[in-house]
Design an enzyme around this catalytic site. Structure first.
Site, PDB file in Angstrom:
ATOM      1  N   ILE A 170       0.415  -0.980   0.189  1.00 25.77           N
ATOM      2  CA  ILE A 170      -0.048   0.601  -0.395  1.00 25.77           C
ATOM      3  C   ILE A 170       0.534   1.311   0.103  1.00 25.77           C
ATOM      4  O   ILE A 170       1.694   1.413   0.301  1.00 25.77           O
ATOM      5  CB  ILE A 170      -0.862  -0.175   1.142  1.00 25.77           C
ATOM      6  CG1 ILE A 170      -0.355  -0.056   2.318  1.00 25.77           C
ATOM      7  CG2 ILE A 170      -2.010  -1.462   0.867  1.00 25.77           C
ATOM      8  CD1 ILE A 170      -1.064  -0.029   3.928  1.00 25.77           C
ATOM      9  N   ASP A 171       0.192   2.124  -0.403  1.00 24.99           N
ATOM     10  CA  ASP A 171       1.190   3.413  -0.965  1.00 24.99           C
ATOM     11  C   ASP A 171       1.631   4.144   0.702  1.00 24.99           C
ATOM     12  O   ASP A 171       0.835   3.684   2.086  1.00 24.99           O
ATOM     13  CB  ASP A 171       1.140   4.189  -1.782  1.00 24.99           C
ATOM     14  CG  ASP A 171       0.174   5.153  -1.455  1.00 24.99           C
ATOM     15  OD1 ASP A 171      -0.818   4.366  -0.682  1.00 24.99           O
ATOM     16  OD2 ASP A 171      -1.117   6.175  -1.706  1.00 24.99           O
ATOM     17  N   LYS A 172       2.774   4.950   0.854  1.00 28.85           N
ATOM     18  CA  LYS A 172       3.052   5.578   2.177  1.00 28.85           C
ATOM     19  C   LYS A 172       2.341   6.064   3.164  1.00 28.85           C
ATOM     20  O   LYS A 172       1.996   6.189   3.876  1.00 28.85           O
ATOM     21  CB  LYS A 172       4.334   6.643   1.146  1.00 28.85           C
ATOM     22  CG  LYS A 172       4.938   7.821   2.573  1.00 28.85           C
ATOM     23  CD  LYS A 172       5.420   9.151   2.040  1.00 28.85           C
ATOM     24  CE  LYS A 172       5.877   9.621   3.226  1.00 28.85           C
ATOM     25  NZ  LYS A 172       7.012  10.552   2.404  1.00 28.85           N
ATOM     26  N   THR A 174      -0.857   5.412   2.959  1.00 29.17           N
ATOM     27  CA  THR A 174      -2.624   5.040   3.354  1.00 29.17           C
ATOM     28  C   THR A 174      -2.126   4.274   4.656  1.00 29.17           C
ATOM     29  O   THR A 174      -0.614   3.696   4.755  1.00 29.17           O
ATOM     30  CB  THR A 174      -2.570   3.760   2.063  1.00 29.17           C
ATOM     31  OG1 THR A 174      -3.466   5.194   0.817  1.00 29.17           O
ATOM     32  CG2 THR A 174      -3.474   2.638   2.557  1.00 29.17           C
ATOM     33  N   ARG A 273      -8.939   5.348  -5.163  1.00 27.86           N
ATOM     34  CA  ARG A 273      -8.304   7.091  -5.701  1.00 27.86           C
ATOM     35  C   ARG A 273      -9.224   7.280  -6.305  1.00 27.86           C
ATOM     36  O   ARG A 273      -9.778   8.267  -7.080  1.00 27.86           O
ATOM     37  CB  ARG A 273      -7.338   7.259  -5.371  1.00 27.86           C
ATOM     38  CG  ARG A 273      -6.385   6.815  -3.632  1.00 27.86           C
ATOM     39  CD  ARG A 273      -5.424   7.296  -3.521  1.00 27.86           C
ATOM     40  NE  ARG A 273      -4.503   8.763  -3.747  1.00 27.86           N
ATOM     41  CZ  ARG A 273      -3.496   8.461  -3.723  1.00 27.86           C
ATOM     42  NH1 ARG A 273      -2.001   7.482  -3.456  1.00 27.86           N
ATOM     43  NH2 ARG A 273      -2.571   9.674  -3.705  1.00 27.86           N
TER      44      ARG A 273
END
Length: 362
Positions: A170-172, A174, A273
């Site tokens: 998962i991204d930074k 999140t 998103r």
């Protein structure tokens, strides 16, 4: 001493979340060449995945195919799919979203929220703000650095071994749940579960506006934005990008924003998103996709100050990977994990709930 790591195709997991590798990095603009091959003048027609598997070490045909699906394999400057047939004189390049760089994975004593652990795997609740893997601009302080320290006494765990470690990402900015494999066979098994879409993942997000339906399904191919490679976009005609399906259920409504539970059926870069923006309800305070603007509500200075305070409380996109389910690779037990929303997310929801309760919103 750190563990030396260089690029190879095995840095990308065996699931359809190859895209999540991009999502977790602070991406430079454009792509960078990692490999280049020129087909011999006597080259017979051959599928490009077969062509490359003979020339790349420490990788698999499946990984090559995933790279092609992510538009990382170019022939004469144009992205191709894995069934493209190489012709004499073709120039084949493999591109990535960061420069080639050898770096050390330095074990760092970083606090980790370990939700579950056994001999095969562990589940971590990642905080917002933490990058999961060293990469362009982030070579320390990542989840992988923390895992290298936490598992430093595990004789089976080597942070430089691509057959171990992160199964998905998962991204930074999140927060939420991730599963990490301690053994090669564990990562292979879990990777196939992600690839076959049998895992269960739900996210909570605060989005702008009130959705027309309380439940629904968002469909629309997702691919790189044609004008900004740091962003993704929906291609509704279906001719570009990759299939993406997101189901949603509205949990609460606060007049100008909604708390929504999203369930992923596919795992595309920034999927929630992008799909949220596509239906006109960007994730709250999502700077990349316009959620950091006041999109709904009043024009008064008092309301603007309220939104500013909300952005201060939760200074990132209001998105949390809340649940994660999979079948244990060894015991075959159904594993299911649920995480509490982090403090910033919880305080943001409480602030909107209290504001809505005042009756200011009609």
């Amino acid at each position: 001493m750190g563990t030396k790591v260089g690029f190879d195709m095995n840095e990308y997991p065996e699931d359809d979340n190859l895209d999540d590798e991009i999502e977790s990095l602070d991406e430079p603009e454009g792509l960078y060449e990692h490999f280049r091959f020129i087909a011999d003048k006597n080259q017979s027609l051959l599928r490009i995945d077969k062509f490359l598997i003979d020339r790349l070490t420490n990788t698999s045909r499946n990984r090559v195919q995933l790279a092609a699906e992510a538009d990382y394999i170019l022939v004469n400057g144009t992205p191709v799919k894995s069934n493209y047939r190489v012709k004499p004189g073709d120039v084949i390049t493999i591109m990535m979203s960061r420069p080639r760089h050898e770096f050390d994975i330095i074990p760092e004593e970083i606090p980790l929220d370990i939700v579950y652990e056994d001999a095969e795997l562990l589940v971590v609740n990642k905080p917002a703000g933490m990058v999961v893997h060293p990469g362009h601009g982030n070579y320390t302080g990542t989840l992988v650095n923390g895992l290298a320290w936490y598992l430093k006494d595990d004789p089976y765990y080597n942070p430089a071994d691509p057959r171990l470690g992160l199964v998905h990402r998962i991204d930074k900015d999140t927060s939420g749940l991730l599963v990490i494999a301690k053994k090669p066979e564990t990562k292979t098994n879990l990777g196939l579960q992600f690839f076959n879409k049998t895992t269960k993942r739900k996210y909570w997000a605060l989005v702008w506006g009130i959705l027309k339906e309380d439940e629904g399904c968002i469909e629309g191919n997702i691919g790189r934005d044609t004008h900004d490679r740091l962003k993704m976009m929906v291609f509704p005609d279906g001719e570009h990008g990759k299939t993406a399906v997101t189901r949603y259920h509205v949990l609460e409504k606060f007049g100008y924003v909604s708390l929504v539970e999203f369930q992923l059926e596919t795992g595309r870069t920034h999927q929630i998103r992008v799909h949220s923006k596509y239906i006109g309800h960007p994730v709250f305070n999502d700077e990349r996709y316009g959620g950091n603007l006041i999109l709904k509500g009043l024009t008064s200075s008092k309301y603007k100050q309220f939104i500013h305070n909300c952005f201060t409380i939760c200074p990132r996109q209001a998105l949390h990977a809340k649940t994660l389910g999979f079948v244990h690779p060894v015991s075959r037990e159904e594993m299911y994990f649920d995480s509490e929303a982090p403090d910033d997310f919880g305080r943001l929801i409480d602030k909107w709930r209290n504001y809505y309760a005042t009756g200011i919103i009609q």
